[in-house]
Design an enzyme around this catalytic site. Sequence first.
Site, PDB file in Angstrom:
ATOM      1  N   ASP A   1     -11.092   2.455   3.438  1.00 21.61           N
ATOM      2  CA  ASP A   1     -11.348   1.018   3.316  1.00 21.61           C
ATOM      3  C   ASP A   1     -12.832   0.742   3.059  1.00 21.61           C
ATOM      4  O   ASP A   1     -13.194  -0.358   2.639  1.00 21.61           O
ATOM      5  CB  ASP A   1     -10.978   0.303   4.633  1.00 21.61           C
ATOM      6  CG  ASP A   1      -9.621  -0.370   4.595  1.00 21.61           C
ATOM      7  OD1 ASP A   1      -9.200  -0.767   3.493  1.00 21.61           O
ATOM      8  OD2 ASP A   1      -9.004  -0.497   5.667  1.00 21.61           O
TER       9      ASP A   1
ATOM     10  N   GLN B   1      -4.928  -1.740   9.485  1.00 23.33           N
ATOM     11  CA  GLN B   1      -4.826  -3.062   8.867  1.00 23.33           C
ATOM     12  C   GLN B   1      -5.412  -4.129   9.799  1.00 23.33           C
ATOM     13  O   GLN B   1      -5.098  -4.165  10.993  1.00 23.33           O
ATOM     14  CB  GLN B   1      -3.354  -3.372   8.535  1.00 23.33           C
ATOM     15  CG  GLN B   1      -3.151  -4.627   7.726  1.00 23.33           C
ATOM     16  CD  GLN B   1      -3.710  -4.565   6.302  1.00 23.33           C
ATOM     17  OE1 GLN B   1      -3.865  -3.488   5.731  1.00 23.33           O
ATOM     18  NE2 GLN B   1      -4.038  -5.708   5.736  1.00 23.33           N
TER      19      GLN B   1
ATOM     20  N   LYS C   1       0.844  -1.206   0.000  1.00 20.21           N
ATOM     21  CA  LYS C   1       0.000   0.000   0.000  1.00 20.21           C
ATOM     22  C   LYS C   1       0.878   1.255   0.000  1.00 20.21           C
ATOM     23  O   LYS C   1       0.623   2.215  -0.719  1.00 20.21           O
ATOM     24  CB  LYS C   1      -0.956  -0.019   1.209  1.00 20.21           C
ATOM     25  CG  LYS C   1      -2.062  -1.056   1.054  1.00 20.21           C
ATOM     26  CD  LYS C   1      -2.881  -1.273   2.317  1.00 20.21           C
ATOM     27  CE  LYS C   1      -3.845  -2.456   2.088  1.00 20.21           C
ATOM     28  NZ  LYS C   1      -4.688  -2.775   3.249  1.00 20.21           N
TER      29      LYS C   1
HETATM   30  N1  GUN Z   1      -6.958  -7.086   5.935  1.00 21.87           N
HETATM   31  C1  GUN Z   1      -7.187  -7.800   4.805  1.00 21.87           C
HETATM   32  N2  GUN Z   1      -7.657  -6.989   3.826  1.00 21.87           N
HETATM   33  C2  GUN Z   1      -7.733  -5.750   4.351  1.00 21.87           C
HETATM   34  C3  GUN Z   1      -8.143  -4.494   3.828  1.00 21.87           C
HETATM   35  O1  GUN Z   1      -8.562  -4.360   2.676  1.00 21.87           O
HETATM   36  N3  GUN Z   1      -8.055  -3.444   4.694  1.00 21.87           N
HETATM   37  C4  GUN Z   1      -7.635  -3.568   5.979  1.00 21.87           C
HETATM   38  N4  GUN Z   1      -7.625  -2.481   6.745  1.00 21.87           N
HETATM   39  N5  GUN Z   1      -7.260  -4.733   6.490  1.00 21.87           N
HETATM   40  C5  GUN Z   1      -7.304  -5.812   5.685  1.00 21.87           C
END
Ligand code: GUN
Length: 293
Positions: A119, A96, A52
């Site tokens: 998200d 996350q 990211k």
């Molecule tokens: N864990 C797995 N996929 C994601 C996501 O798209 N966003 C976040 N914040 N955590 C995750």
Amino acid sequence: MQLIDGKLVSKEVRKSIAEEVTKIIAKGERAPHLAAVLVGHDGGSETYVANKIKACEEVGFTSTLIRYEDNVTEEELLNKVIELNNNPEIDGFIVQLPLPKHISEEKVTETIDPRKDVDGFHPQNIGRLTLGSPTFVSATPQGMLELLKYYNIATNGKHCVVIGRSNIVGRPMSILLSQKREPGNCTVTVLHSRSENLKEICRQADIIVAAVGVPEFVTADMVKEGAVVLDVGTTRVPSNETKSGWRLKGDVKFDEVSPKCSFITPVPGGVGPMTITSLMINTLKAANKEIYK
Ligand code: GUN
């Protein structure tokens, strides 16, 4: 059969985001700014967050990584979320998941300001998605919609079978595909672990979204000739052939299913690359105040 090339689409979308950032900066404004909060040292989460941050660099966003050890308290984490909510220099942020057991993911998610929830996990944004109002759509469903658009795959009136009902993939995807818009206007069936006649129902699908998290769950006998198959699976399986000692396996038995498909996403290189790009799309929308004016 045509392969859906998520890497290619992702590259093109990122290029157009980068062009937009160049214009923003030319106007004398600051670059969009994404923050990511990472708790602990889970291998998968480390990789996702690193990718990211890398994507931010690629499109010209500013990024901030905030790290905590596994023993961070819920209060400390919630205070950081509130601080990020109030920081005008941050356009959007993510925490996350998964989080350690002693921290409520629900509480953390609900504390994030919906205007910065890139998200799309906050109940307010999921409510807006359900109502068809402007919102931050979570990354994987949004990525799949982008792929359907890019390849001009008709969804109008089609029967789409979504396998899996998770809050971040299966359920939002099923809602989006049933909406009165393109891509959308599908007849949607959601299948899950309690579904009866799963194979028969899959065989009726024009479009299959496989989001079960079970490697090679979808086999050739479940797929109609000419179907479109989107594979969300990314299970790590042991491998002697890679340096890391593992490789990704999708939810679809690719070798036997792909010859029957009109379009199919490979794993890796299909849905995966688009998810992080969708986060970049949402961060740009947050910076431009496109969702919440
Ligand atoms: N864990 C797995 N996929 C994601 C996501 O798209 N966003 C976040 N914040 N955590 C995750």
